[in-house]
Design a protein around this motif. Structure first.
Motif, PDB file in Angstrom:
ATOM      1  N   LEU A  99      27.432 -21.089  -9.958  1.00  0.00           N
ATOM      2  CA  LEU A  99      28.840 -21.439 -10.121  1.00  0.00           C
ATOM      3  C   LEU A  99      29.036 -22.828 -10.710  1.00  0.00           C
ATOM      4  CD1 LEU A  99      30.192 -19.912  -6.799  1.00  0.00           C
ATOM      5  CD2 LEU A  99      30.303 -18.945  -9.110  1.00  0.00           C
ATOM      6  N   GLU A 100      28.029 -23.676 -10.582  1.00  0.00           N
ATOM      7  CA  GLU A 100      28.085 -25.020 -11.152  1.00  0.00           C
ATOM      8  C   GLU A 100      28.365 -24.990 -12.649  1.00  0.00           C
ATOM      9  OE1 GLU A 100      24.546 -27.595 -10.871  1.00  0.00           O
ATOM     10  OE2 GLU A 100      25.275 -27.971  -8.838  1.00  0.00           O
TER      11      GLU A 100
ATOM     12  N   TYR B  37      30.407 -23.299 -14.105  1.00  0.00           N
ATOM     13  CA  TYR B  37      31.828 -23.033 -14.343  1.00  0.00           C
ATOM     14  C   TYR B  37      32.732 -24.083 -13.706  1.00  0.00           C
ATOM     15  CZ  TYR B  37      29.955 -18.637 -15.914  1.00  0.00           C
ATOM     16  OH  TYR B  37      29.225 -17.686 -16.585  1.00  0.00           O
ATOM     17  N   VAL B  38      32.168 -25.217 -13.309  1.00  0.00           N
ATOM     18  CA  VAL B  38      32.961 -26.296 -12.742  1.00  0.00           C
ATOM     19  C   VAL B  38      33.105 -27.366 -13.818  1.00  0.00           C
ATOM     20  CG1 VAL B  38      33.143 -28.019 -10.915  1.00  0.00           C
ATOM     21  CG2 VAL B  38      32.081 -25.828 -10.430  1.00  0.00           C
TER      22      VAL B  38
ATOM     23  N   LEU C  31      35.215 -21.959  -4.346  1.00  0.00           N
ATOM     24  CA  LEU C  31      35.501 -21.073  -5.467  1.00  0.00           C
ATOM     25  C   LEU C  31      36.813 -21.422  -6.147  1.00  0.00           C
ATOM     26  CD1 LEU C  31      34.454 -17.669  -3.842  1.00  0.00           C
ATOM     27  CD2 LEU C  31      33.049 -19.280  -5.117  1.00  0.00           C
TER      28      LEU C  31
ATOM     29  N   LEU D  81      36.692 -23.540  -9.778  1.00  0.00           N
ATOM     30  CA  LEU D  81      36.002 -22.976 -10.930  1.00  0.00           C
ATOM     31  C   LEU D  81      36.956 -22.781 -12.101  1.00  0.00           C
ATOM     32  CD1 LEU D  81      33.834 -20.256  -9.164  1.00  0.00           C
ATOM     33  CD2 LEU D  81      33.204 -22.586  -9.758  1.00  0.00           C
TER      34      LEU D  81
END
Length: 149
Positions: free
Chosen positions: A19-20, A22-23, A92, A95
């Motif tokens: 997920l990193e 998409y940050v 979440l 994001l």
């Protein structure tokens, strides 16, 4: 199947690593699913996006050579719990992914086994069987009534 705290930490760490990517503060990325693919024979958990781009990979010791037929059923519960833990910590929310998107459990052939979590805005209406029950009859009656007038 019970996982050790270390295995849960590995799953969470792998999810965070995936997920990193998409940050960011830029434009929102358009993806519809984040795929989680556990491999029963090697114990790997591979996380990838819609374009089959690998985002993260880890090995879960308890999955290596797990011999039972209920592997995906057991893994589904484990992954759902760990993803919901991240959601509960609001990890979440930051994001840059356009909503709605899903976390999806896939098998070796990348076929969907289960939807683990759907992230959407409050104004998104999700269609399900209960909502659509009787819709055909209602539409047929409406059309018949409309054509008769």
């Amino acid at each position: 199947m019970k996982l050790s705290a270390q295995s849960h930490a590995s799953i969470t760490s792998s999810l965070r690593e995936a997920l990193e990517k998409y940050v960011t503060d830029g434009d929102r990325t358009v993806i519809t699913d984040i795929h989680l693919q556990p491999k029963q024979d090697s114990g790997e958990l591979v996380i990838f996006n819609d374009d089959d781009e690998e985002l993260s990979r880890t090995i879960i010791e308890e999955w290596v050579d797990y011999g039972e037929d209920d592997f995906y059923i057991k893994v589904e519960g484990i992954l759902r719990t760990d993803i919901n833990t991240l959601k509960g910590k609001e990890e979440l929310e930051s994001l840059c992914i356009m909503k709605p998107y899903s976390f999806v459990l896939v098998d070796e052939d990348k076929e969907t086994v289960a939807e683990l979590l759907l992230i959407d805005d409050d104004d998104t209406l999700l269609l399900n069987d209960e909502l659509l029950k009787g819709l055909d009859e209602e539409l047929d009656a409406f059309l018949k009534d409309l054509l008769e007038k």
